[in-house]
Design an enzyme around this catalytic site. Structure first.
Site, PDB file in Angstrom:
ATOM      1  N   GLY A 137      -2.582   9.306  15.054  1.00 53.81           N
ATOM      2  CA  GLY A 137      -2.996   8.214  15.978  1.00 53.81           C
ATOM      3  C   GLY A 137      -1.649   7.533  16.439  1.00 53.81           C
ATOM      4  O   GLY A 137      -0.622   7.999  16.324  1.00 53.81           O
ATOM      5  N   ARG A 138      -1.846   6.057  16.720  1.00 56.15           N
ATOM      6  CA  ARG A 138      -0.959   5.628  17.195  1.00 56.15           C
ATOM      7  C   ARG A 138       0.554   5.679  16.216  1.00 56.15           C
ATOM      8  O   ARG A 138       1.490   5.670  16.203  1.00 56.15           O
ATOM      9  CB  ARG A 138      -1.052   4.088  17.510  1.00 56.15           C
ATOM     10  CG  ARG A 138      -2.059   3.710  18.556  1.00 56.15           C
ATOM     11  CD  ARG A 138      -2.206   2.234  18.782  1.00 56.15           C
ATOM     12  NE  ARG A 138      -3.303   2.035  19.905  1.00 56.15           N
ATOM     13  CZ  ARG A 138      -4.686   2.020  19.427  1.00 56.15           C
ATOM     14  NH1 ARG A 138      -4.971   2.184  18.251  1.00 56.15           N
ATOM     15  NH2 ARG A 138      -5.528   1.534  20.719  1.00 56.15           N
ATOM     16  N   ILE A 139       0.294   5.152  14.948  1.00 56.96           N
ATOM     17  CA  ILE A 139       1.031   4.939  13.740  1.00 56.96           C
ATOM     18  C   ILE A 139       1.763   6.590  13.564  1.00 56.96           C
ATOM     19  O   ILE A 139       2.890   6.604  13.345  1.00 56.96           O
ATOM     20  CB  ILE A 139       0.583   4.522  12.565  1.00 56.96           C
ATOM     21  CG1 ILE A 139       0.131   2.962  12.838  1.00 56.96           C
ATOM     22  CG2 ILE A 139       1.499   4.558  11.366  1.00 56.96           C
ATOM     23  CD1 ILE A 139      -0.627   2.395  11.453  1.00 56.96           C
ATOM     24  N   SER A 158      -4.733  16.547  12.848  1.00 59.77           N
ATOM     25  CA  SER A 158      -5.382  15.426  13.804  1.00 59.77           C
ATOM     26  C   SER A 158      -6.879  16.147  13.943  1.00 59.77           C
ATOM     27  O   SER A 158      -6.861  17.326  13.914  1.00 59.77           O
ATOM     28  CB  SER A 158      -4.761  14.808  14.498  1.00 59.77           C
ATOM     29  OG  SER A 158      -5.573  13.700  15.009  1.00 59.77           O
ATOM     30  N   ARG A 159      -7.752  15.225  14.092  1.00 60.84           N
ATOM     31  CA  ARG A 159      -9.071  15.817  14.540  1.00 60.84           C
ATOM     32  C   ARG A 159      -9.061  16.611  15.797  1.00 60.84           C
ATOM     33  O   ARG A 159      -9.796  17.584  15.809  1.00 60.84           O
ATOM     34  CB  ARG A 159     -10.084  14.580  14.830  1.00 60.84           C
ATOM     35  CG  ARG A 159     -10.287  14.025  13.370  1.00 60.84           C
ATOM     36  CD  ARG A 159     -11.384  12.775  13.657  1.00 60.84           C
ATOM     37  NE  ARG A 159     -10.543  11.566  14.240  1.00 60.84           N
ATOM     38  CZ  ARG A 159     -11.029  10.298  14.630  1.00 60.84           C
ATOM     39  NH1 ARG A 159     -12.353  10.001  14.107  1.00 60.84           N
ATOM     40  NH2 ARG A 159     -10.376   9.511  14.877  1.00 60.84           N
ATOM     41  N   ILE A 217       0.665   5.792   3.972  1.00 59.73           N
ATOM     42  CA  ILE A 217       0.642   4.436   4.512  1.00 59.73           C
ATOM     43  C   ILE A 217      -0.702   3.779   5.148  1.00 59.73           C
ATOM     44  O   ILE A 217      -0.675   3.074   6.006  1.00 59.73           O
ATOM     45  CB  ILE A 217       1.863   4.076   5.481  1.00 59.73           C
ATOM     46  CG1 ILE A 217       1.561   5.226   6.710  1.00 59.73           C
ATOM     47  CG2 ILE A 217       3.262   4.356   4.733  1.00 59.73           C
ATOM     48  CD1 ILE A 217       2.748   4.948   7.774  1.00 59.73           C
ATOM     49  N   ARG A 219      -4.777   4.609   3.867  1.00 61.94           N
ATOM     50  CA  ARG A 219      -5.923   4.160   3.065  1.00 61.94           C
ATOM     51  C   ARG A 219      -5.739   4.664   1.572  1.00 61.94           C
ATOM     52  O   ARG A 219      -5.510   6.231   1.617  1.00 61.94           O
ATOM     53  CB  ARG A 219      -7.330   3.908   3.584  1.00 61.94           C
ATOM     54  CG  ARG A 219      -7.415   2.942   4.662  1.00 61.94           C
ATOM     55  CD  ARG A 219      -7.265   1.671   4.180  1.00 61.94           C
ATOM     56  NE  ARG A 219      -7.823   0.526   5.373  1.00 61.94           N
ATOM     57  CZ  ARG A 219      -6.940   0.250   6.221  1.00 61.94           C
ATOM     58  NH1 ARG A 219      -5.579   0.121   5.957  1.00 61.94           N
ATOM     59  NH2 ARG A 219      -7.289  -0.777   6.895  1.00 61.94           N
ATOM     60  N   GLU A 248      -7.443  -0.338  -5.361  1.00 62.15           N
ATOM     61  CA  GLU A 248      -6.223  -1.355  -4.742  1.00 62.15           C
ATOM     62  C   GLU A 248      -6.867  -2.789  -4.908  1.00 62.15           C
ATOM     63  O   GLU A 248      -7.941  -2.992  -4.555  1.00 62.15           O
ATOM     64  CB  GLU A 248      -5.955  -1.250  -3.315  1.00 62.15           C
ATOM     65  CG  GLU A 248      -4.989  -1.733  -2.553  1.00 62.15           C
ATOM     66  CD  GLU A 248      -4.504  -1.529  -1.303  1.00 62.15           C
ATOM     67  OE1 GLU A 248      -4.688  -2.551  -0.349  1.00 62.15           O
ATOM     68  OE2 GLU A 248      -4.397  -0.309  -1.079  1.00 62.15           O
ATOM     69  N   HIS A 267       0.790  -2.796  -0.664  1.00 65.21           N
ATOM     70  CA  HIS A 267       0.226  -2.710   0.842  1.00 65.21           C
ATOM     71  C   HIS A 267       1.043  -3.324   1.716  1.00 65.21           C
ATOM     72  O   HIS A 267       0.573  -4.625   2.269  1.00 65.21           O
ATOM     73  CB  HIS A 267      -1.231  -3.227   0.829  1.00 65.21           C
ATOM     74  CG  HIS A 267      -1.837  -2.614   1.977  1.00 65.21           C
ATOM     75  ND1 HIS A 267      -3.249  -2.284   1.728  1.00 65.21           N
ATOM     76  CD2 HIS A 267      -1.478  -2.116   3.325  1.00 65.21           C
ATOM     77  CE1 HIS A 267      -3.843  -1.914   2.952  1.00 65.21           C
ATOM     78  NE2 HIS A 267      -2.522  -2.028   3.897  1.00 65.21           N
TER      79      HIS A 267
END
Length: 306
Positions: A137-139, A158-159, A217, A219, A248, A267
């Site tokens: 994704g973006r990150i 990725s998907r 980084i 979840r 967490e 986090h």
């Protein structure tokens, strides 16, 4: 008061107790929540006057988007503004774990540094190695862009393939199994869903190189903590660095924290002053738009407007 609205804020620097949260939203028209708050049917039934839920985060895995959409409640989030800051953190963690920086600091603080030793705390190179990115994704794309500075080859999963990212970064698409066996370093940036729960499990870790570094980084539940502990303890992989954990926050006596080759931070991926201010600003703009009946500038469930 804020633009003619009565505002109540939780004054403590900890998660708001669930019981109090449900009480306070009973009369609210809008709610600004954190990723530690669970927005589900119970929440929405308690807040039956809500016209908007705004979250100060990009990910919304703590929010039942379908339940919100059924009730006609738009959900705001804060994309784009934290992408580059979080990608910076991925690289900080990768370098720290691969080059054993926390172990070096502990070595000095423990009074063990007596003289130069050519074999002391040998780590893994970044330059000229292969970087695997799980989730483009973006990150993930921002992490990939930075790899060119280290002359790294990038593979990703990725998907679906991302031709635009491949063109920008030279990254090559791989199946997850092939990525894990090919990469010298693996950075997890994937979205968390029921399907990606423990995506990095025992079988995945077995496929990685024994010198590999794993960075998460995204979840915490994307990585099986018990499997990671065994992999690190047995030397199945070289090191890990986690910005997010399961559970967490992670308890101070958790077995992962006993390992010198596991770096855990609380986090902090988006924790720069400028980024957190930008996130808060977008969250408030979403909230104000929702209570005013306007379309949210950054909506996680745009189908609510259909």
């Amino acid at each position: 008061m804020l633009e003619g609205h009565e505002v109540w804020t939780w004054p403590e620097n900890r998660t708001m107790p669930r019981r109090l949260l449900l009480e306070r939203i009973a009369d609210a028209h809008g709610a600004l929540v954190m990723l530690t708050d669970r927005v589900d049917d119970e929440f929405l039934e308690a807040g039956n006057r809500l016209t908007v839920v705004s979250q100060m985060a990009v990910g919304v895995d703590n929010i039942d988007l379908d339940a919100c959409t059924r009730r006609g409640i738009p959900v705001g989030h804060t994309p784009d503004v934290l992408t580059e800051t979080t990608a910076d953190m991925a690289w900080a963690l990768l370098a720290a774990a691969a080059r054993r920086i926390p172990e070096g600091r502990d070595y000095v603080l423990g009074g063990h540094w007596q003289e130069w030793d050519p074999d002391l705390l040998l780590g893994s190179d970044l330059w000229g190695t292969t970087l695997g990115i799980v989730g483009m994704g973006r990150i993930g794309a921002a992490v990939a862009r930075r790899a060119s500075g280290f002359s790294m080859r990038v593979v990703y999963n990725s998907r679906s393939p991302k031709p635009e990212v491949e063109e920008q970064t030279g990254a090559a698409y791989r199946g997850l199994a092939d990525l894990l066996s090919e990469a010298d370093h693996v950075v997890v940036t994937a979205a968390y869903t029921p399907e990606t729960h423990h995506l990095i499990d025992h079988d995945a870790l077995v496929r990685m190189k024994p010198t590999a570094t794993l960075v998460n980084i995204a979840r915490g539940p994307l990585v099986d903590p018990a499997a990671l502990y065994q992999a690190l303890r047995s030397g199945r992989i070289g090191s890990a660095a986690l910005d997010v954990t399961e559970p967490e926050p992670i308890p101070a006596d958790h077995e992962l924290l006993s390992l010198p080759n596991c770096l855990v931070i609380p986090h902090l991926g988006s924790a720069s002053r400028g980024t957190r201010l930008a996130m808060a600003t977008r969250a408030v703009e979403n909230l104000l738009a929702g209570v005013a009946g306007r379309r949210l500038p950054w909506c996680a469930n745009p189908g609510v407007y259909n």
